[in-house]
Design a protein around this motif. Structure first.
Motif, PDB file in Angstrom:
ATOM      1  N   CYS A 169      12.295  28.776  51.172  1.00 18.88           N
ATOM      2  CA  CYS A 169      11.788  27.797  52.117  1.00 18.88           C
ATOM      3  C   CYS A 169      11.329  26.558  51.352  1.00 18.88           C
ATOM      4  O   CYS A 169      10.672  26.679  50.314  1.00 18.88           O
ATOM      5  CB  CYS A 169      10.612  28.393  52.900  1.00 18.88           C
ATOM      6  N   ASN A 170      11.681  25.384  51.891  1.00 15.22           N
ATOM      7  CA  ASN A 170      11.274  24.123  51.250  1.00 15.22           C
ATOM      8  C   ASN A 170      10.087  23.478  51.946  1.00 15.22           C
ATOM      9  O   ASN A 170       9.720  22.358  51.613  1.00 15.22           O
ATOM     10  CB  ASN A 170      12.422  23.115  51.276  1.00 15.22           C
ATOM     11  N   MET A 171       9.520  24.149  52.947  1.00 16.28           N
ATOM     12  CA  MET A 171       8.449  23.518  53.713  1.00 16.28           C
ATOM     13  C   MET A 171       7.115  23.664  52.975  1.00 16.28           C
ATOM     14  O   MET A 171       6.936  24.587  52.180  1.00 16.28           O
ATOM     15  CB  MET A 171       8.360  24.142  55.116  1.00 16.28           C
ATOM     16  N   CYS A 173       3.942  24.286  54.134  1.00 19.87           N
ATOM     17  CA  CYS A 173       2.815  24.800  54.927  1.00 19.87           C
ATOM     18  C   CYS A 173       1.699  25.285  53.993  1.00 19.87           C
ATOM     19  O   CYS A 173       1.941  26.075  53.080  1.00 19.87           O
ATOM     20  CB  CYS A 173       3.268  25.912  55.854  1.00 19.87           C
ATOM     21  N   THR A 214      13.349  29.692  57.494  1.00 19.94           N
ATOM     22  CA  THR A 214      13.459  28.575  58.440  1.00 19.94           C
ATOM     23  C   THR A 214      14.941  28.501  58.793  1.00 19.94           C
ATOM     24  O   THR A 214      15.661  27.632  58.331  1.00 19.94           O
ATOM     25  CB  THR A 214      13.004  27.249  57.811  1.00 19.94           C
ATOM     26  N   ALA A 217      16.972  25.469  59.563  1.00 21.05           N
ATOM     27  CA  ALA A 217      17.220  24.461  58.507  1.00 21.05           C
ATOM     28  C   ALA A 217      18.472  24.852  57.727  1.00 21.05           C
ATOM     29  O   ALA A 217      18.819  24.194  56.738  1.00 21.05           O
ATOM     30  CB  ALA A 217      16.018  24.393  57.565  1.00 21.05           C
ATOM     31  N   HIS A 250      11.968  26.635  62.757  1.00 17.47           N
ATOM     32  CA  HIS A 250      10.862  25.683  62.581  1.00 17.47           C
ATOM     33  C   HIS A 250      11.046  24.574  63.617  1.00 17.47           C
ATOM     34  O   HIS A 250      12.159  24.075  63.800  1.00 17.47           O
ATOM     35  CB  HIS A 250      10.906  25.103  61.160  1.00 17.47           C
ATOM     36  N   ASN A 252      10.605  21.492  63.605  1.00 19.93           N
ATOM     37  CA  ASN A 252      11.210  20.244  63.114  1.00 19.93           C
ATOM     38  C   ASN A 252      12.730  20.270  63.102  1.00 19.93           C
ATOM     39  O   ASN A 252      13.360  19.226  63.070  1.00 19.93           O
ATOM     40  CB  ASN A 252      10.733  19.943  61.686  1.00 19.93           C
ATOM     41  N   ARG A 288      -0.227  21.316  57.341  1.00 25.21           N
ATOM     42  CA  ARG A 288       0.983  20.644  56.830  1.00 25.21           C
ATOM     43  C   ARG A 288       2.246  21.147  57.519  1.00 25.21           C
ATOM     44  O   ARG A 288       3.258  21.436  56.863  1.00 25.21           O
ATOM     45  CB  ARG A 288       1.125  20.837  55.318  1.00 25.21           C
ATOM     46  N   ARG A 289       2.157  21.272  58.828  1.00 27.01           N
ATOM     47  CA  ARG A 289       3.314  21.768  59.562  1.00 27.01           C
ATOM     48  C   ARG A 289       4.365  20.695  59.795  1.00 27.01           C
ATOM     49  O   ARG A 289       5.507  20.993  60.120  1.00 27.01           O
ATOM     50  CB  ARG A 289       2.854  22.358  60.903  1.00 27.01           C
ATOM     51  N   GLY A 290       3.968  19.431  59.732  1.00 30.68           N
ATOM     52  CA  GLY A 290       4.978  18.374  59.823  1.00 30.68           C
ATOM     53  C   GLY A 290       5.351  17.959  61.227  1.00 30.68           C
ATOM     54  O   GLY A 290       6.366  17.281  61.421  1.00 30.68           O
TER      55      GLY A 290
END
Ligand code: SF4
Length: 463
Positions: A169-171, A173, A214, A217, A250, A252, A288-290
């Motif tokens: 995962c690159n997110m 959170c 995710t 993504a 996700h 986003n 930091r969910r974006g």
């Protein structure tokens, strides 16, 4: 003649962990190991661990404590810790539990059979000379491509299979340990996934669940043209496949082409796991969910405008550092507004190594418990109302097996709702049956079979 060595593997945590367990088991079986019915019958005891929640880690520590006594009596026993805890705690784990022989992170699952073999050989040497201290440690950065290929014949249900389409995962959170235990996103090319699913279908699978931390993504590490929507279209062309689900999404990455795929592809499952986590912009920013609440709601509206039949599932965290009554009320409001078909609610617990663990865990435990209970009550009310609305409707049910209640069978609708119905000679696991819902039972439905002649039997079944 001596019998083959036996292993027993227990998985803690998410579906991704369960799929990892299949990979590990398939490697061990190919290398000549047999599955043991319990720990007590096993020569190799493996715990496939998860670091996402404190509760899952606590269960592993406690199980390791129990295994220590057995290891004293049977020094040849191999005790192995696999997965995220192995990756995250490595040396601490060996210092706290020196009877553990084997520590293997997710990136090293590709040759787990070799690692288990090394641990057995070392134990045999240790038993001979009485020395302690040799461990097999295999943890690394990132995830190797090999690690996500598994033997499609090893799976819990004949008609159902999980398929990993991406790892990592690159997110960012703030509360989540996954990016450091599972590494950066690595997607598998569409043709590789399609080929694996085709092989699964040739072996009797009719329902697949695509897995990724995710999952929506998917493909962004490969090229702009590789998306989950494209993958769904490619899989939809496999005639034997009747249901295609995917988790976890996700907000986003709920893109218009994915919404179109959900609306237009009839064999894509009618539920979407889209964790909101909080209904407060302040908390979402801290996490930091974006996205903001407004953005989340606008995605839900777009989805429902195109595909109103999709059941939405969510996750929520209560008691995140700094969460006030007003923040929590906003979460209740979001839940009331969206009316999720299902929600998992978690009390915040800091995970060492994450950003949020550096903040004071300042919401008292009793407050977390109170908020947890309130959200669950709201969710419960929505589940009951949903279930009631289904009474009298006819649902196609994929039969999973016999229910715990005598004389009943159990299956799931395309919306992932659990349905129980009376047994019949013609019912076999893996067939699709029309069931009329007769009663709402809390988290499940009760139904009656309609026209069994319309059953779609799994390949090769003769019932
Ligand atoms: S999206 Fe966030 S919560 Fe989900 S795995 Fe990635 S970092 Fe963790």
């Amino acid at each position: 003649m001596s019998r083959p060595p036996r292993y027993h593997l227990t998985s803690y945590g998410c579906q991704m962990n369960k799929l990892d367990a299949e990979l590990v088991e398939s490697r061990l079986v190919a290398a000549g190991y047999e599955s043991a019915a319990s720990d007590a019958d096993a020569d190799v005891v493996l715990l496939n661990t998860c670091s996402v929640r404190q509760h899952a880690e606590d269960r592993v520590w406690s199980r390791l404590g129990v295994l220590r006594a057995r290891k004293r009596r049977e020094p040849g026993l191999v005790v192995g810790v696999l997965g995220c805890m192995a990756q995250e705690h490595q040396r601490y784990l060996l210092a706290r539990m020196p009877h553990v022989d084997l520590v293997v992170g997710p990136s090293a699952f590709g040759d787990i059979d070799v690692k288990v073999g090394e641990a057995r050989a070392r134990n045999a040497e240790k038993s001979g000379d009485g020395k302690q201290g040799a461990h097999v440690l295999a943890v690394g950065e990132g995830v190797s491509g090999d690690a996500i290929v598994r033997d499609p014949r090893v799976r819990p249900h004949r008609s159902q299979a999980w398929v990993s389409v991406m790892r990592g995962c690159n997110m960012p959170c703030s509360y989540c340990i996954v990016p450091s235990t599972r590494g950066q996103e690595i997607s598998r090319p569409i043709d590789v996934v399609v080929e694996e699913v085709q092989r699964l279908c040739d072996d009797g699978v009719t329902e697949i669940t695509l897995l990724g931390q995710t999952v929506n993504a998917y493909g962004r590490d490969l090229s702009r043209d590789v998306t989950l929507a494209r993958l769904l279209h490619a899989l939809h062309a496999i005639p034997a496949l009747r249901r295609i689900a995917f988790i976890t999404s996700h907000p986003n990455f709920l893109s218009p082409d994915l919404i179109d795929a959900l609306a237009d592809l009839p064999r894509v499952a009618r539920f979407l796991h889209l964790p909101a986590q909080s209904g407060s912009d302040r908390m979402l920013k801290a996490m930091r969910r974006g996205y903001t609440v407004a953005r989340y709601l606008s995605r839900v509206e777009q989805l429902r405008a195109r595909a109103p039949q999709i059941a939405l599932h969510s996750d929520f965290i209560v008691g995140y550092p700094g969460e006030t009554e007003a923040d929590f009320e906003a979460t209740v409001e979001l839940m009331e507004r969206v009316r999720f078909a299902q929600s998992y609610v978690f009390k915040y617990s800091p995970r060492p190594g994450t950003l949020s663990a550096e903040q004071a865990d300042d919401v008292p435990e009793d407050k977390k418990a109170e908020r947890n209970a309130i959200l669950l009550q709201v969710q419960e009310r929505h589940i009951q109302a949903d279930a009631q609305a289904l009474v009298g409707t006819v649902q196609e049910v994929l039969v999973e097996g016999e229910s715990k209640v005598d004389g009943r069978w159990t299956g799931r609708t395309v919306h992932h709702r659990l349905v129980h119905f009376p047994s019949s000679d013609r019912v076999v696991a893996g067939c699709y049956l029309p069931v009329r819902v007769t009663q709402a039972l809390g988290h499940s439905l009760l139904g009656e079979l309609l026209a069994e002649d319309h059953a779609v039997l799994p390949a090769g079944a003769t019932a």
